[in-house]
Design a protein around this motif. Sequence first.
Motif, mmCIF file in Angstrom:
data_model
loop_
_atom_site.group_PDB
_atom_site.id
_atom_site.type_symbol
_atom_site.label_atom_id
_atom_site.label_comp_id
_atom_site.label_asym_id
_atom_site.label_seq_id
_atom_site.Cartn_x
_atom_site.Cartn_y
_atom_site.Cartn_z
ATOM 1 N N THR A 1 9.092 11.749 2.648
ATOM 2 C CA THR A 1 8.432 11.028 3.896
ATOM 3 C C THR A 1 7.981 9.562 3.379
ATOM 4 O O THR A 1 8.510 8.732 4.069
ATOM 5 N N PHE A 2 7.512 9.515 2.159
ATOM 6 C CA PHE A 2 6.878 8.193 1.672
ATOM 7 C C PHE A 2 8.124 7.337 1.453
ATOM 8 O O PHE A 2 8.097 5.996 1.622
ATOM 9 N N ALA A 3 9.255 7.780 0.613
ATOM 10 C CA ALA A 3 10.321 7.071 0.572
ATOM 11 C C ALA A 3 10.877 6.580 1.519
ATOM 12 O O ALA A 3 11.369 5.235 1.793
ATOM 13 N N LEU A 4 11.007 7.325 2.658
ATOM 14 C CA LEU A 4 11.513 6.718 3.816
ATOM 15 C C LEU A 4 10.641 5.715 4.452
ATOM 16 O O LEU A 4 11.248 4.840 5.045
ATOM 17 N N LEU A 5 9.417 5.936 4.426
ATOM 18 C CA LEU A 5 8.466 4.916 4.826
ATOM 19 C C LEU A 5 8.544 3.645 4.374
ATOM 20 O O LEU A 5 8.748 2.444 5.000
ATOM 21 N N ILE A 6 9.031 3.727 2.879
ATOM 22 C CA ILE A 6 9.058 2.572 2.233
ATOM 23 C C ILE A 6 10.461 1.774 2.717
ATOM 24 O O ILE A 6 10.402 0.647 3.204
ATOM 25 N N LEU A 7 11.583 2.268 2.920
ATOM 26 C CA LEU A 7 12.753 1.929 3.750
ATOM 27 C C LEU A 7 12.639 1.607 5.117
ATOM 28 O O LEU A 7 12.868 0.265 5.233
ATOM 29 N N LEU B 1 0.833 -1.187 0.006
ATOM 30 C CA LEU B 1 0.085 -0.031 0.162
ATOM 31 C C LEU B 1 0.863 1.126 -0.056
ATOM 32 O O LEU B 1 0.566 2.186 -0.868
ATOM 33 N N ILE B 2 1.921 1.346 0.953
ATOM 34 C CA ILE B 2 2.795 2.479 0.969
ATOM 35 C C ILE B 2 3.406 2.830 -0.144
ATOM 36 O O ILE B 2 3.652 3.859 -0.643
ATOM 37 N N VAL B 3 3.843 1.769 -1.220
ATOM 38 C CA VAL B 3 4.512 1.763 -2.482
ATOM 39 C C VAL B 3 3.334 2.529 -3.469
ATOM 40 O O VAL B 3 3.694 3.543 -4.016
ATOM 41 N N GLY B 4 2.119 2.084 -3.364
ATOM 42 C CA GLY B 4 1.141 2.932 -4.066
ATOM 43 C C GLY B 4 0.801 4.240 -3.708
ATOM 44 O O GLY B 4 0.880 5.097 -4.682
ATOM 45 N N LEU B 5 1.125 4.417 -2.439
ATOM 46 C CA LEU B 5 0.876 6.055 -1.859
ATOM 47 C C LEU B 5 2.119 6.825 -2.361
ATOM 48 O O LEU B 5 1.816 7.842 -2.673
ATOM 49 N N PHE B 6 3.091 6.129 -2.241
ATOM 50 C CA PHE B 6 4.509 6.883 -2.717
ATOM 51 C C PHE B 6 4.376 7.105 -4.191
ATOM 52 O O PHE B 6 4.695 8.326 -4.529
ATOM 53 N N ALA C 1 16.209 0.569 11.523
ATOM 54 C CA ALA C 1 14.901 0.753 10.848
ATOM 55 C C ALA C 1 14.405 1.711 12.175
ATOM 56 O O ALA C 1 13.663 2.615 11.587
ATOM 57 N N GLY C 2 14.754 1.705 13.411
ATOM 58 C CA GLY C 2 14.520 2.856 14.187
ATOM 59 C C GLY C 2 14.810 4.290 14.059
ATOM 60 O O GLY C 2 14.226 5.054 14.224
ATOM 61 N N VAL C 3 16.048 4.275 13.673
ATOM 62 C CA VAL C 3 16.570 5.585 13.256
ATOM 63 C C VAL C 3 16.025 6.099 12.003
ATOM 64 O O VAL C 3 15.424 7.334 11.882
ATOM 65 N N THR C 4 15.576 5.226 11.058
ATOM 66 C CA THR C 4 14.664 5.810 9.860
ATOM 67 C C THR C 4 13.529 5.967 10.283
ATOM 68 O O THR C 4 12.636 6.961 9.820
ATOM 69 N N GLY C 5 12.827 5.394 11.226
ATOM 70 C CA GLY C 5 11.550 5.731 11.594
ATOM 71 C C GLY C 5 11.277 6.900 12.383
ATOM 72 O O GLY C 5 10.452 7.634 12.396
ATOM 73 N N ILE C 6 12.459 7.315 13.065
ATOM 74 C CA ILE C 6 12.445 8.490 13.812
ATOM 75 C C ILE C 6 12.398 9.811 12.851
ATOM 76 O O ILE C 6 11.767 10.821 12.914
ATOM 77 N N VAL C 7 13.482 9.483 11.703
ATOM 78 C CA VAL C 7 13.579 10.609 10.768
ATOM 79 C C VAL C 7 12.299 10.822 9.888
ATOM 80 O O VAL C 7 11.617 11.884 9.813
ATOM 81 N N THR C 8 11.550 9.594 9.695
ATOM 82 C CA THR C 8 10.159 9.687 8.960
ATOM 83 C C THR C 8 9.272 10.225 9.690
ATOM 84 O O THR C 8 8.450 10.937 9.312
ATOM 85 N N GLY C 9 9.193 10.116 11.067
ATOM 86 C CA GLY C 9 8.283 10.772 11.998
ATOM 87 C C GLY C 9 8.263 12.214 12.016
ATOM 88 O O GLY C 9 7.504 12.975 12.203
ATOM 89 N N ILE C 10 9.663 12.539 12.358
ATOM 90 C CA ILE C 10 9.880 13.975 12.425
ATOM 91 C C ILE C 10 9.554 14.581 10.982
ATOM 92 O O ILE C 10 8.896 15.691 11.254
ATOM 93 N N LEU C 11 9.828 14.121 10.076
ATOM 94 C CA LEU C 11 9.321 14.849 8.781
ATOM 95 C C LEU C 11 7.774 14.875 8.828
ATOM 96 O O LEU C 11 7.101 16.068 8.382
#
Length: 196
Positions: free
Chosen positions: A139-145, A121-126, A165-175
Amino acid sequence: MEPIEEQSRNNLFLIDNTANPAPLGLCAFGMTTILLSLHNVGITGLNSPIISMALLYGGLAQVIVGLMEWKKNNTFGMVTFGSFGIFWISFAAILMLPTTGLAAAATPVDLSAFLSVWGLLIVGLFICSLKMHRLLQVTFALLILLVVLLVAANLTGIHLVHTLAGVTGIVTGILALYLGIGTVINEVYGSRVLPV
């Protein structure tokens, strides 16, 4: 009583003066993602604050935002916020159901399958976001990662991948939080204070 044709023509000129629900959805997604990601990097435990946030702010609030986006005729917003709201509620249920005895605890393969279908689903939204502004695309690209790293962490059991994954999630959430708060700040000030 007005004829139906006259009523339809008048409805074309209705103005939507309701608030933009997207900032609430972005803040809910961003803050919940940050909180869970703090656990994924090893700073906090997977406990009641995360489950509560997933159920109520990440979950319920985003479902409400999805319904508000439907009312505004925004299909992308409806699908995005409605889906992520249900994602967070589902995630909380995955954690809670085993404690009630209603379901067995999820295995790493189970969690990988769960995350993988959400990843589709996230790929489709991206792909949809490619027609929108750059920060949303990132933000969506980081969410896919993030999803890829979480699936890899569950399947391999490698702690470093889970931490990444946690670091990526923190950056995604901050964005996402930045997008939400930035939109509100710009609206309150009536100008483009922050680039969103």
